[in-house]
Enzyme design. Structure first.
Site, PDB file in Angstrom:
ATOM      1  N   ASP A 366     -13.503 -12.685  37.617  1.00 38.60           N
ATOM      2  CA  ASP A 366     -12.528 -11.715  37.102  1.00 38.60           C
ATOM      3  C   ASP A 366     -11.104 -12.243  37.259  1.00 38.60           C
ATOM      4  OD1 ASP A 366     -11.165  -8.851  36.832  1.00 38.60           O
ATOM      5  OD2 ASP A 366     -13.261  -8.564  36.277  1.00 38.60           O
ATOM      6  N   ASP A 367     -10.163 -11.367  37.194  1.00 42.71           N
ATOM      7  CA  ASP A 367      -8.727 -11.656  37.208  1.00 42.71           C
ATOM      8  C   ASP A 367      -8.328 -12.564  38.374  1.00 42.71           C
ATOM      9  OD1 ASP A 367      -6.061 -11.511  36.763  1.00 42.71           O
ATOM     10  OD2 ASP A 367      -5.884  -9.337  36.960  1.00 42.71           O
ATOM     11  N   LYS A 476     -15.125 -11.119  29.529  1.00 47.66           N
ATOM     12  CA  LYS A 476     -14.615  -9.748  29.696  1.00 47.66           C
ATOM     13  C   LYS A 476     -13.179  -9.749  29.186  1.00 47.66           C
ATOM     14  CE  LYS A 476     -13.637  -6.390  33.389  1.00 47.66           C
ATOM     15  NZ  LYS A 476     -13.685  -6.213  34.855  1.00 47.66           N
ATOM     16  N   TRP A 477     -12.946  -9.001  28.130  1.00 48.84           N
ATOM     17  CA  TRP A 477     -11.632  -8.984  27.439  1.00 48.84           C
ATOM     18  C   TRP A 477     -10.893  -7.717  27.871  1.00 48.84           C
ATOM     19  CZ3 TRP A 477     -10.111 -12.172  23.004  1.00 48.84           C
ATOM     20  CH2 TRP A 477      -8.936 -11.755  22.403  1.00 48.84           C
ATOM     21  N   ASP A 478      -9.915  -7.907  28.748  1.00 46.84           N
ATOM     22  CA  ASP A 478      -9.238  -6.750  29.350  1.00 46.84           C
ATOM     23  C   ASP A 478      -7.930  -6.441  28.612  1.00 46.84           C
ATOM     24  OD1 ASP A 478      -8.761  -4.734  31.164  1.00 46.84           O
ATOM     25  OD2 ASP A 478      -8.871  -6.003  32.941  1.00 46.84           O
ATOM     26  N   MET A 479      -7.372  -5.271  28.855  1.00 48.50           N
ATOM     27  CA  MET A 479      -6.114  -4.843  28.224  1.00 48.50           C
ATOM     28  C   MET A 479      -5.570  -3.711  29.083  1.00 48.50           C
ATOM     29  SD  MET A 479      -4.212  -2.903  26.148  1.00 48.50           S
ATOM     30  CE  MET A 479      -3.183  -2.991  24.727  1.00 48.50           C
ATOM     31  N   ASN A 480      -4.543  -4.014  29.876  1.00 47.51           N
ATOM     32  CA  ASN A 480      -4.225  -3.086  30.961  1.00 47.51           C
ATOM     33  C   ASN A 480      -2.946  -2.270  30.849  1.00 47.51           C
ATOM     34  OD1 ASN A 480      -6.398  -3.190  32.954  1.00 47.51           O
ATOM     35  ND2 ASN A 480      -5.954  -5.368  32.948  1.00 47.51           N
ATOM     36  N   CYS A 526     -12.634  -4.150  27.570  1.00 46.31           N
ATOM     37  CA  CYS A 526     -12.237  -3.378  28.749  1.00 46.31           C
ATOM     38  C   CYS A 526     -10.770  -3.051  28.557  1.00 46.31           C
ATOM     39  CB  CYS A 526     -12.450  -4.272  29.976  1.00 46.31           C
ATOM     40  SG  CYS A 526     -11.739  -3.631  31.496  1.00 46.31           S
ATOM     41  N   ASP A 548     -13.140   2.095  35.256  1.00 48.69           N
ATOM     42  CA  ASP A 548     -12.902   1.432  36.545  1.00 48.69           C
ATOM     43  C   ASP A 548     -13.491   2.256  37.680  1.00 48.69           C
ATOM     44  OD1 ASP A 548     -11.690  -0.809  35.683  1.00 48.69           O
ATOM     45  OD2 ASP A 548      -9.639  -0.186  36.120  1.00 48.69           O
TER      46      ASP A 548
HETATM   47  C1  DGJ Z   1      -8.787  -3.708  34.973  1.00 51.24           C
HETATM   48  C2  DGJ Z   1     -10.269  -3.780  34.792  1.00 51.24           C
HETATM   49  O1  DGJ Z   1     -10.771  -2.579  34.322  1.00 51.24           O
HETATM   50  C3  DGJ Z   1     -10.904  -4.195  36.115  1.00 51.24           C
HETATM   51  O2  DGJ Z   1     -12.287  -4.173  36.010  1.00 51.24           O
HETATM   52  C4  DGJ Z   1     -10.396  -5.558  36.473  1.00 51.24           C
HETATM   53  O3  DGJ Z   1     -10.835  -6.498  35.536  1.00 51.24           O
HETATM   54  C5  DGJ Z   1      -8.876  -5.549  36.544  1.00 51.24           C
HETATM   55  N1  DGJ Z   1      -8.291  -5.000  35.370  1.00 51.24           N
HETATM   56  C6  DGJ Z   1      -8.351  -6.944  36.756  1.00 51.24           C
HETATM   57  O4  DGJ Z   1      -7.002  -6.999  36.705  1.00 51.24           O
END
Ligand code: DGJ
Length: 781
Positions: A366-367, A476-480, A526, A548
Site C-alpha cells: 500500500d501507500d 489498488k487505484w486510490d483517490m483521497n 478506491c 476504510d
Molecule cells: C485510503 C485508502 O482507502 C486506504 O485503504 C489506504 O490505501 C490509504 N488511503 C493510503 O493512503
C-alpha cells in the site's frame, strides 16, 4: 422487445417489464407507462390521462393543441419555457440570450445490440442481448437536435438511457443542464430510497415517503461520493426485500451528479438523473455533439432483492470487463493497517511469508513505497521507489514475493500531486488550483488537472513503467480528496465550468488506455474507501474498496446498503485487527471473517503478531473460503434481515444446489427468545443438509466462567489459562441437521437458543456481543 406502431407508440419490453411512450399530437414524446409487463397491443392511448377543459393557471402549449398543457403531461424530456413548470431535464441558452427550448419528434431508428458511448464508460451488449431505440427530436427555432437512446436488455429487465445534444446551428449553444434521464410517473404513491453516508460510513439505506416538492441528492465533490451514491429507488408502499414493486435508477458516472424527484400539484412524479448542473456549463460549437452518461434503469415486482438481482447480473455481465467476468478473485493481504507508512523490504517480506503460510495468495503493497513518502504530506506524483525502504526496488521486492509463492500488487494514487514532490517542482501548473487564491488542501494534497492531455500522457507512461517493472498482478487505484479551487490552466475563462466533466473524460481516457495495455492486471478502485463506488469505475476496474471501515459491525450496514446495487463480487472486504482502527471496537475474529466473506476476502493486519489461536483459526477460514469461493463471489445474493433497524443482520448467497447464510447479532440479548430465518431461493421439493461452519472461541471470552465450560480446571488469567487461550481452539457448538426446502422457506431455519445466563451445554448456540454464524446448506439428491 421494441414494438413500434403506426401511431408512433413505442413499447419497449423486457422479460418482466414494459416501458411505453407515444409521440403526442403536440409532437412531444409522452411517457405512458413503466412497470410490470403488459401485453402487446396496438394502442395504449387510454393510459395517458389528461385534462380536456381549460385548467386554471395553466399555460396552453399552442393554439392548435387547445387545453393541452405540458405541466400535467408525462413526457420523456422536460424543457423550460412552454408551460412545463417542473424541473427541466435540459436547459440550453442561445446567442440572443434566450433560454426557451422545445424539442419535437423528428425520426427514430432501431438497431440490434448497443453502441459504446465515446469517451465514457457504458454497458456493452452483443446483437442478441440488447436492442436499441434512438428517437431524434429537433428544436427548429434554434436548430438543435436531441437524440434519446434506449437500450433494452430483455433477459436482464434493464433499460439504459442516455441523451445526445447536437448543435446543427451556426452559432454556439450553451448547455446549462442535461440530464441523462427524465421519467414522469402519473402518480406519487412512492417511497424513495437513497444510499447516503460519509467517510467510514458509506451507503447507508435511507427511505422516505414522497410528498409534494422536490427532493434532491447530488455531489459537488468531483467524485460520485459517499455522501450520496448516484442511485435512487422508487418503491410502492410496503415493499419489502422479497415482495412489492420497485424501480432502480443508477447513473454510470464517477463525477458530480444530481438526482431529483419532484412531485407536482397534479401528483405527477418526475425523476431525473445526470451530471450535476451546478457549476456546469458546456459550450457546444456548431456541429459539436455532447453526450450524457448512461442511466441504468430497472423494475422488479419481487421486492428490493429483485431489483438488486437485476443490477448484480447486469454489472457482472454487461459492465465488468469480459476478461474479469466470473473470474475467481484472489485472497489478498494489504499492509496498510499493518504498517501504515512505517515499513521496509524486510518487514514486507516477513509479512508476506507469514501470510503465505496462512494460505493468502496476493500481497498488496500500500501507500508509502515511493518518493520520500513517510507520511501523507509528500511525494504524490513521484512514482519511483524509495530506495531507503526498498533497496532492491519494486523489481527486487516483487521477485521476493513471487519466490515466496504469492502474487504481487501495488497501491497508487495517480490523480494526485503533493506540493512537496519532484513533479510539482517541474509542473506546478499541472495542479488544479486558482492562480489568484490561496489553495485549500485535502489530505495535504492537490489534484492533477486531467483536462490536460499532457498530464494524462505523463501518467500513462509513468504508471506503465511501474506496472511493468514490478510485474504486478493487481493495482489498488486510490483517490483521497474531494475537489476545491476548481480552475484549469488549459481551459479558457468561458470554459472553466467544463472542468469537472472534462476531468472525468481525462480520467476515463487514462483508465481506458491503461486497462487496454494491461488487461491481465486486476484493478481495484478506491477513494478513501467508498467515495467513488459507482458503475462508471466498475467498467474499468472490476472491484472497489468498499470502505476504510473494516469494523465487522459497521461493515454489515455498509455491505448491506452497497448490495442494493452492487454485487458482492465488486466489494473488497478485509479482516483487520482489533480494536478496530476506525471505531475502536472489539469484535470476534470469526465475525470479522463471516462478514468479509460476503465480499472479496482480504486480510489487513499485522500477521506476524498473531497468536497461535488466531493463526489456526485463519488457516481454517481461508480453506473454507477457497472451498466455496465461486459460490461466495458469484452466487445469487439475497438480503434477509436488515441491520438498520434490528439487532440481527442476515443475508445469503446461493447457487443451484448450495447456499451459504450469514447471520450476525449486534448485542447479546438477555434471556432471548427463539430465532428462525425464513430462507429464499431453495427448491421446495428437495431436502437440504444444513451445517454450521466450524467456528472457534478464544476461551478468554468466557471470563471466569471458563471453569464451567472447560473439563480441566484453571485459574482465571493464570499461566494455564493464557496458554490455553493462545493455543486452544474451543469449538462453537455445531448445528447440523436436515430439512426440506419448503420447511426452510415457509417455516424457517430454526436456530438453537442462545446463552440464557443459566449454564452452557452442547445444544446452545453461543454468539455473544457481535457474534455470528455461517451456515452451509447443500441440496440432497
Ligand atoms: C485510503 C485508502 O482507502 C486506504 O485503504 C489506504 O490505501 C490509504 N488511503 C493510503 O493512503
Amino acid at each position: 422487445m421494441i414494438k413500434i406502431t403506426d401511431q408512433l407508440e413505442f413499447h419497449l419490453s423486457t422479460k418482466n417489464t414494459s416501458y411505453i411512450m407515444k409521440i403526442l399530437d403536440s409532437k412531444h414524446i409522452g411517457h405512458l407507462y413503466y412497470g410490470r409487463k403488459i401485453r402487446e397491443k396496438n394502442n395504449y392511448d387510454h393510459l395517458l390521462q389528461n385534462y380536456t377543459l381549460p385548467l386554471g393557471n395553466a399555460t396552453d402549449y399552442s393554439t392548435e393543441t387547445k387545453h393541452f398543457t405540458l405541466d400535467s403531461t408525462p413526457v420523456e424530456v422536460g424543457s423550460y419555457g412552454k408551460g412545463d413548470y417542473k424541473q427541466p431535464s435540459i436547459e440550453l441558452s442561445y446567442k440572443d440570450g434566450s433560454t426557451v427550448s422545445d424539442f419535437l419528434y423528428q425520426s427514430y431508428d432501431v438497431y440490434d445490440g448497443k453502441r459504446n458511448l465515446e469517451g465514457l464508460p457504458s454497458s456493452f451488449a452483443n446483437e442478441d442481448s440488447a436492442k436499441t431505440l434512438e428517437i431524434t427530436l429537433y428544436d427548429s427555432i434554434v436548430n438543435v437536435s436531441l437524440v434519446l437512446s434506449y437500450s433494452v436488455f430483455y433477459e436482464k429487465d434493464i433499460i439504459t438511457r442516455h441523451v445526445k445534444v447536437i448543435n446543427d446551428s451556426k452559432e454556439d449553444v450553451m448547455i446549462n443542464k442535461i440530464m441523462s434521464c427524465n421519467i414522469d410517473f402519473q402518480d406519487s404513491k412512492f417511497d424513495l430510497i437513497t444510499l447516503d453516508g460519509k467517510w467510514i460510513k458509506e451507503r447507508h439505506i435511507n427511505k422516505k415517503q414522497l410528498s409534494e416538492g422536490i427532493f434532491m441528492i447530488d455531489s459537488k465533490r468531483g467524485v460520485s461520493s459517499s455522501t450520496h451514491n448516484p442511485f435512487m429507488c422508487l418503491s410502492r408502499p410496503l415493499t419489502t426485500e422479497s415482495n412489492g414493486e420497485c424501480y432502480g435508477f443508477s447513473l454510470m458516472y464517477s463525477g458530480n451528479h444530481q438526482g431529483s424527484v419532484e412531485v407536482n400539484p397534479h401528483q405527477l412524479t418526475r425523476l431525473q438523473m445526470g451530471i450535476n448542473p451546478f457549476d456546469f456549463m458546456w459550450t457546444l460549437k456548431p456541429t459539436d455533439i455532447f453526450q450524457s452518461p448512461e442511466v441504468v434503469m430497472t423494475f422488479s415486482s419481487d421486492g428490493y432483492n429483485g431489483m438488486s438481482h437485476n443490477y448484480h447480473d447486469f454489472i457482472n455481465e454487461h459492465i465488468v470487463a469480459l476478461h474479469w467476468q466470473k473470474k475467481s478473485r484472489p485472497i489478498l493481504i494489504n499492509n496498510w493497517e499493518a504498517t501504515y507508512f512505517d515499513f521496509d523490504e524486510k518487514k514486507i517480506v516477513k509479512l508476506a511469508k507469514e501470510a503465505h503460510k496462512l494460505g493468502i495468495e496476493l500481497f498488496v503493497l500500500d501507500d508509502g513505497w515511493f518518493g520520500k513518502r513517510n507520511d501523507d504530506t509528500t511525494s504524490l506524483g513521484d512514482w519511483f521507489e524509495n530506495k531507503k525502504k526498498l533497496p532492491n526496488g519494486l523489481e527486487g521486492l516483487s521477485k521476493k514475493i513471487n519466490d515466496i509463492g504469492m502474487d504481487f500488487g501495488i497501491w497508487v494514487e495517480p490523480e494526485m500531486i503533493s506540493v512537496e514532490s519532484e513533479l510539482y517542482k517541474k509542473h506546478p501548473d499541472w495542479a488544479i488550483k486558482n492562480p489568484n487564491r490561496e489553495v485549500s488542501f485535502g489530505r495535504n494534497q492537490l489534484i492533477l488537472d486531467l483536462c490536460n492531455d499532457e498530464v494524462v500522457e505523463y501518467l500513462f507512461d509513468i504508471l506503465s513503467d511501474v506496472f511493468k517493472r514490478s510485474k504486478v498482478k493487481y493495482v489498488k487505484w486510490d483517490m483521497n480528496r474531494n475537489f476545491s479551487d476548481a480552475y484549469s490552466n488549459v481551459l479558457p475563462s468561458n470554459r472553466q465550468k467544463e472542468l469537472n466533466h472534462r476531468y472525468m473524460l481525462g480520467l476515463y481516457n487514462l483508465l481506458e488506455k491503461l486497462t487496454k495495455a494491461f488487461p491481465e492486471i486486476l484493478f481495484e478502485s478506491c477513494a478513501s474507501g467508498g467515495n467513488r463506488f459507482d458503475m462508471g469505475m466498475l467498467y474499468y476496474m472490476p472491484q472497489t474498496w468498499t470502505s476504510d471501515n473494516t469494523d465487522a459491525l459497521e461493515r454489515q450496514m455498509i455491505q448491506y446498503g452497497t448490495s442494493m446495487v452492487y454485487p458482492i463480487s465488486t466489494m473488497g472486504a478485509h479482516v483487520s485487527a482489533i480494536p478496530s482502527h476506525q471505531v475502536l471496537r472489539n469484535t470476534p475474529i470469526e465475525t470479522r471473517y463471516n462478514v468479509a466473506i460476503f465480499g472479496l476476502l482480504g486480510y489487513e493486519l499485522d500477521v506476524t503478531k498473531l497468536s497461535n489461536f488466531e493463526k489456526k483459526v485463519i488457516i481454517k477460514q481461508i480453506n473454507y473460503y477457497k472451498k466455496h469461493r465461486q459460490l461466495l463471489q458469484y452466487g445469487r445474493f439475497n438480503r434477509l434481515n436488515t441491520p438498520f433497524d434490528s439487532n440481527i443482520t442476515t443475508w445469503m448467497v446461493s447457487n443451484k444446489t448450495q447456499h451459504i447464510i450469514g447471520n450476525y447479532q449486534k448485542l447479546q440479548v438477555p434471556n432471548e427468545g427463539f430465532e428462525s430465518i425464513r430462507l429464499v431461493g431453495l427448491n421446495p421439493d428437495k431436502d437440504y443438509e444444513i451445517n454450521s461452519r466450524e467456528q472457534y472461541f478464544n476461551v478468554k471470552s468466557f471470563g471466569d466462567l471458563i471453569n464451567q465450560v472447560s473439563p480441566v480446571k484453571m485459574k482465571e488469567n493464570g499461566i494455564v489459562h493464557q496458554l490455553v487461550s493462545d493455543n486452544y481452539l474451543f469449538e462453537a457448538n455445531k448445528e447440523s441437521f436436515e430439512a426440506g426446502g419448503d420447511e426452510l422457506m415457509y417455516a424457517g431455519l430454526k436456530l438453537k437458543h442462545q446463552f440464557i445466563g443459566t449454564g452452557y451445554n452442547e445444544s446452545l448456540r453461543h454468539m455473544g456481543d457481535f457474534g455470528s454464524r455461517v451456515y452451509l446448506l447443500e441440496e440432497k439428491n
